[in-house]
Structure formats: C-alpha cells, structure tokens
Design an enzyme around this catalytic site. Structure first.
Site, PDB file in Angstrom:
ATOM      1  N   ASP A   6      -0.381  -0.601  -4.419  1.00 43.97           N
ATOM      2  CA  ASP A   6      -1.806  -0.224  -4.482  1.00 43.97           C
ATOM      3  C   ASP A   6      -1.957   1.116  -3.788  1.00 43.97           C
ATOM      4  O   ASP A   6      -1.600   1.271  -2.619  1.00 43.97           O
ATOM      5  CB  ASP A   6      -2.671  -1.286  -3.791  1.00 43.97           C
ATOM      6  CG  ASP A   6      -4.172  -1.003  -3.913  1.00 43.97           C
ATOM      7  OD1 ASP A   6      -4.549  -0.018  -4.582  1.00 43.97           O
ATOM      8  OD2 ASP A   6      -4.965  -1.791  -3.339  1.00 43.97           O
ATOM      9  N   LYS A  47       0.864  -1.191   0.000  1.00 43.38           N
ATOM     10  CA  LYS A  47       0.000   0.000   0.000  1.00 43.38           C
ATOM     11  C   LYS A  47       0.896   1.235   0.000  1.00 43.38           C
ATOM     12  O   LYS A  47       1.815   1.343   0.836  1.00 43.38           O
ATOM     13  CB  LYS A  47      -0.890   0.001   1.247  1.00 43.38           C
ATOM     14  CG  LYS A  47      -1.949  -1.096   1.262  1.00 43.38           C
ATOM     15  CD  LYS A  47      -3.073  -0.813   0.282  1.00 43.38           C
ATOM     16  CE  LYS A  47      -4.256  -1.748   0.516  1.00 43.38           C
ATOM     17  NZ  LYS A  47      -5.336  -1.567  -0.461  1.00 43.38           N
ATOM     18  N   ASP A  72      -9.004  -1.003  -9.844  1.00 42.75           N
ATOM     19  CA  ASP A  72      -9.794  -1.678  -8.805  1.00 42.75           C
ATOM     20  C   ASP A  72     -11.103  -0.887  -8.641  1.00 42.75           C
ATOM     21  O   ASP A  72     -12.086  -1.153  -9.341  1.00 42.75           O
ATOM     22  CB  ASP A  72      -8.951  -1.736  -7.509  1.00 42.75           C
ATOM     23  CG  ASP A  72      -9.682  -2.280  -6.292  1.00 42.75           C
ATOM     24  OD1 ASP A  72     -10.873  -2.596  -6.394  1.00 42.75           O
ATOM     25  OD2 ASP A  72      -9.064  -2.380  -5.199  1.00 42.75           O
ATOM     26  N   LYS A 117     -13.137  -8.074  -8.205  1.00 41.44           N
ATOM     27  CA  LYS A 117     -13.716  -8.468  -6.913  1.00 41.44           C
ATOM     28  C   LYS A 117     -15.200  -8.675  -7.176  1.00 41.44           C
ATOM     29  O   LYS A 117     -15.884  -7.744  -7.621  1.00 41.44           O
ATOM     30  CB  LYS A 117     -13.569  -7.356  -5.876  1.00 41.44           C
ATOM     31  CG  LYS A 117     -12.142  -7.043  -5.474  1.00 41.44           C
ATOM     32  CD  LYS A 117     -12.088  -5.915  -4.447  1.00 41.44           C
ATOM     33  CE  LYS A 117     -10.632  -5.563  -4.129  1.00 41.44           C
ATOM     34  NZ  LYS A 117     -10.522  -4.352  -3.288  1.00 41.44           N
TER      35      LYS A 117
HETATM   36  O1  OSB Z   1      -7.790  -1.839  -2.401  1.00 41.83           O
HETATM   37  O2  OSB Z   1      -7.588  -3.897  -2.798  1.00 41.83           O
HETATM   38  C1  OSB Z   1      -7.909  -2.991  -2.037  1.00 41.83           C
HETATM   39  C2  OSB Z   1      -8.682  -4.368   1.419  1.00 41.83           C
HETATM   40  C3  OSB Z   1      -9.866  -3.732   1.693  1.00 41.83           C
HETATM   41  C4  OSB Z   1     -10.402  -2.853   0.773  1.00 41.83           C
HETATM   42  C5  OSB Z   1      -9.718  -2.601  -0.421  1.00 41.83           C
HETATM   43  C6  OSB Z   1      -8.536  -3.252  -0.711  1.00 41.83           C
HETATM   44  C7  OSB Z   1      -7.998  -4.144   0.240  1.00 41.83           C
HETATM   45  C8  OSB Z   1      -6.712  -4.801   0.019  1.00 41.83           C
HETATM   46  C9  OSB Z   1      -6.373  -6.142   0.522  1.00 41.83           C
HETATM   47  O3  OSB Z   1      -5.819  -4.269  -0.558  1.00 41.83           O
HETATM   48  C10 OSB Z   1      -7.322  -7.180   0.556  1.00 41.83           C
HETATM   49  C11 OSB Z   1      -7.103  -8.505   1.155  1.00 41.83           C
HETATM   50  O4  OSB Z   1      -6.049  -9.115   1.087  1.00 41.83           O
HETATM   51  O5  OSB Z   1      -8.125  -8.972   1.682  1.00 41.83           O
HETATM   52 MG    MG Z   2      -7.051  -2.034  -4.383  1.00 40.35          MG
END
Ligand code: OSB
Ligand code: MG
Length: 371
Positions: free
Chosen positions: A188, A163, A238, A262
């Site tokens: 990300d 992140k 995303d 997702k």
């Molecule tokens: O941006 O992908 C994302 C978790 C919660 C909401 C958004 C994101 C995420 C993650 C990791 O980056 C998710 C995971 O491993 O469950």
């Molecule tokens: Mg993401």
C-alpha cells in the site's frame, strides 16, 4: 424509527506501537463514537473514523464534529426515517463529509438491526459466518517489518499488507520475499508515487504481490488506468474511491482490478453495499479496508465483510493489533486466521463502559424529544 437522543463522544487512545507511513506517524488515535438512542432506550453505535489531522482524507475529528452537530443531526431531527437507507439518502443533500455521514448512518444501522432482533450482517445481506483476517505492516525499517510479520504470522493472520514509498519499496519487498517466498503479501503506497516512477513500479512485478494499493494521487483515476496497462501487479484503489460513482468510473476505464471498500470513506453502509453489488456483478474483487479503528468501527467492518463479494482478506485485525484495551466487549479476536461474525442483534458487541469512560475526552448530547 423514533430517536430520542444522540450522544457524541470524542475518545482518545495511544496505539500500542507507532504506525508509520510516508505521510507521517500515528501514535495516538482520536475518534468519534456516535450513540443513537431510541424512545425505548435501545442504543445503536457508529464510529467516526476521521483522524485528528487531514493526512488521509480532508476530514478531521473537528470537521466531523461540526458536520454532525450543526448539519446532520439537525437534518435528522426534522426528518422522518423508517430505515437506515432513508438516512443515507437524506444525507446525500450534503456534499462530501463522508466520514461524518457514515458515523451517524452506521449508528442508525446498528439501532435498526437491534430493533429487528437481527444481526447487522444479516440485515445488510451478509452470507459469511467468518471473515479471513489480514494485517498491515506499517514499519519504518526492514528489521521491524520482518519482526512484525513473524509476530502476526504466529497470530494466524492470512494476508500481509506492507506500506511502501519510493526508496522504501524494492529492497524491502525483496528481503521480505527472501524470508517468505510464498506469503500472501500486498503493498500500500498511499499515493507516494507519480507516473514518473513508472520503472520503479514496474520493478515491483518481481514480487508476485496480490496487488498494489493506491500507488498514484489520492484523487486520480486517469493516471491509474495508464499505469495499470504497464504493470502486471493488479492495482487496488483506496483513497480515489469515495462514492459509487467513482467506483463505476474507475472500473469502466480500467484504473483498478480490485477495490478496498471502507464504509467511512464512502459515506456509510448504504454506499458501501452499492459499490460491493456493482463489483460483484462485474467480477471485480473487493476487500474491507481499515482505519486504525476502535471496536465499534471494527464490528461494522466485520458485518460489511460478511457480504459475498468480499473475497480477499481485509484489514480486519484483532482489537489487540492496535489497543491495550478496546471499547467493546468481547474484543475482536482472530482465531486460526479468521474473525467470527456475531449472530446476536446489531453489531453483536457490547460496550466496555469503563474503557469508554476513561478514554472519553468530550461528550455532547442532542435531545430529539422536543419535536
Ligand atoms: O491506507 O489503508 C490505508 C490506516 C489508516 C489510514 C489509511 C490506511 C490505513 C491502513 C491500515 O493501511 C488500517 C488498519 O489495519 O486499520
Ligand atoms: Mg490504503
């Protein structure tokens, strides 16, 4: 399909350690477990992945509960469905609220697969018997990020997602690269940047990142297409992709080279599969994102990621990445960097009834048998 009743549960569980992004920190996860029970007593499960507050998308646990209770379940009650795709198409008459729709649609997929005595993976067209597993590093300091990488490397994870946000980017990735020159890493940003940060984003080309996920605004595709012309690192979208239509347009104008799918974000497995099929036809790589989810959603992710176009390790980690004890049995585990795809009917995981009970904070039952 003959639905007898639907149970909605809200569960709440603390994370093993805080999950930091520039948008805030998650320490406790609330989620919705949808159980659709048919007239023979067989249950299908889905999970609502909205958070308690609308930091990631506009939906919350409360808005999902409202849409499920007052809109989707009543709509389902007065309709006949033969297949989960009928439910997905039925729900298209309701605007957005993708996570609420997905929770119910995916419970119906699980039920349908169980009634067909087939694994959910097989029912949706999965071709893989195991899924390459990636993990997210959501740390608030460099030492903590490096520690997490060490720990997850030992556990076998194959891809590391870091992140980032302005000021928590170049030096962080530089140091990670210094320790791990060959590690498959990506970043990300969860929309932390604007086009004014173009030089900052260009500089990240130094690190041979697999991709940068959602650098710009959460509802943008235009500016991402401009940015992609100026950076070498492939852009992955995303938040910006909440439908097949979005995916098609983003690909058409060159906003991304990769898509994070997702099911919750796009309204369920029907829409997720449409996006997957479109990308597969056009050579756009996809991977399965995560939502800090419990075992039900994790199990659905495994089925989704078994489709042939999921060529990049996703955010599909073991149950123990986030939880002391998950609500499914067995828990999801990562072995030599892979999660195996169950072959038993439906999602292929049972419910840990004791854990589900002790984490349930609300339960509501909707009877269908008066129809
Ligand atoms: O941006 O992908 C994302 C978790 C919660 C909401 C958004 C994101 C995420 C993650 C990791 O980056 C998710 C995971 O491993 O469950
Ligand atoms: Mg993401």
């Amino acid at each position: 399909m003959r639905i007898d009743q639907i149970k909605l549960r809200v569960i709440s569980m603390p994370l093993k350690s805080p999950f930091h992004t520039h948008l805030g920190t998650v320490t406790t996860r609330e989620g919705i477990i949808v159980e659709v029970i048919d007239s023979t007593g067989i249950s299908g499960y889905g999970e609502g992945v909205a958070f308690s507050t609308p930091w990631y998308t506009e939906e919350t646990v409360a808005t999902s509960l409202h849409i499920l209770s007052d809109v989707l379940i009543p709509l389902l009650k007065k309709s006949e469905i033969e297949h989960p795709e009928d439910a997905a198409i039925l729900f298209q008459s309701i605007r957005r609220n993708h996570m609420a729709k997905a929770a119910l649609e995916m419970a119906i997929w699980d039920l349908y697969a169980k009634l067909s005595s087939a694994s959910l993976s097989k029912v949706i067209g999965g071709t893989r018997s195991e899924i390459a597993s990636g993990v997210v590093i959501a740390a608030n300091s460099l030492p903590s990020a490096l520690n997490q990488i060490e720990k997850y490397l030992e556990e076998g994870y194959q891809r590391f997602k870091i992140k980032i946000s302005p000021g928590h980017d170049y030096s962080l990735l530089e140091e990670i690269r210094r320790h791990h020159p060959e590690l498959p890493i990506m970043a990300d940003a969860n929309s932390a940047y604007t086009l004014n940060d173009i030089d900052r984003l260009k500089a990240l080309d130094d690190f041979n990142l697999m991709m940068i996920e959602q650098p710009l605004a959460s509802d943008d595709i235009i500016e991402h297409s401009l940015l992609q012309k100026d950076i070498r690192t492939p852009i992955c979208l995303d938040e910006s992709i909440v439908s097949f239509h979005d995916a098609k347009n983003a690909i058409e104008i060159g906003s991304c080279k990769i898509i994070n799918i997702k099911a919750g974000r796009v309204g369920g497995l029907y829409e997720a599969k449409r996006i997957h099929n479109y990308c597969l036809d056009r050579g756009i790589e996809v991977w399965c994102g995560g939502m800090i989810e419990f075992g039900i959603s994790r199990a659905h992710n495994i089925a989704l990621a078994s489709l042939p176009g999921f060529t990049i390790p996703g955010d599909i980690s073991a149950s123990n990445r986030f939880w002391e004890e998950d609500i499914i049995t067995p828990e999801v585990s990562v072995n030599n960097g892979f999660v195996s795809v169950p072959e038993t009917p439906g999602i292929g995981f049972g419910i840990n009834a004791k854990r589900l009970k002790e984490t349930t904070v609300m339960e509501k039952v909707f009877k269908f048998n008066d129809k």
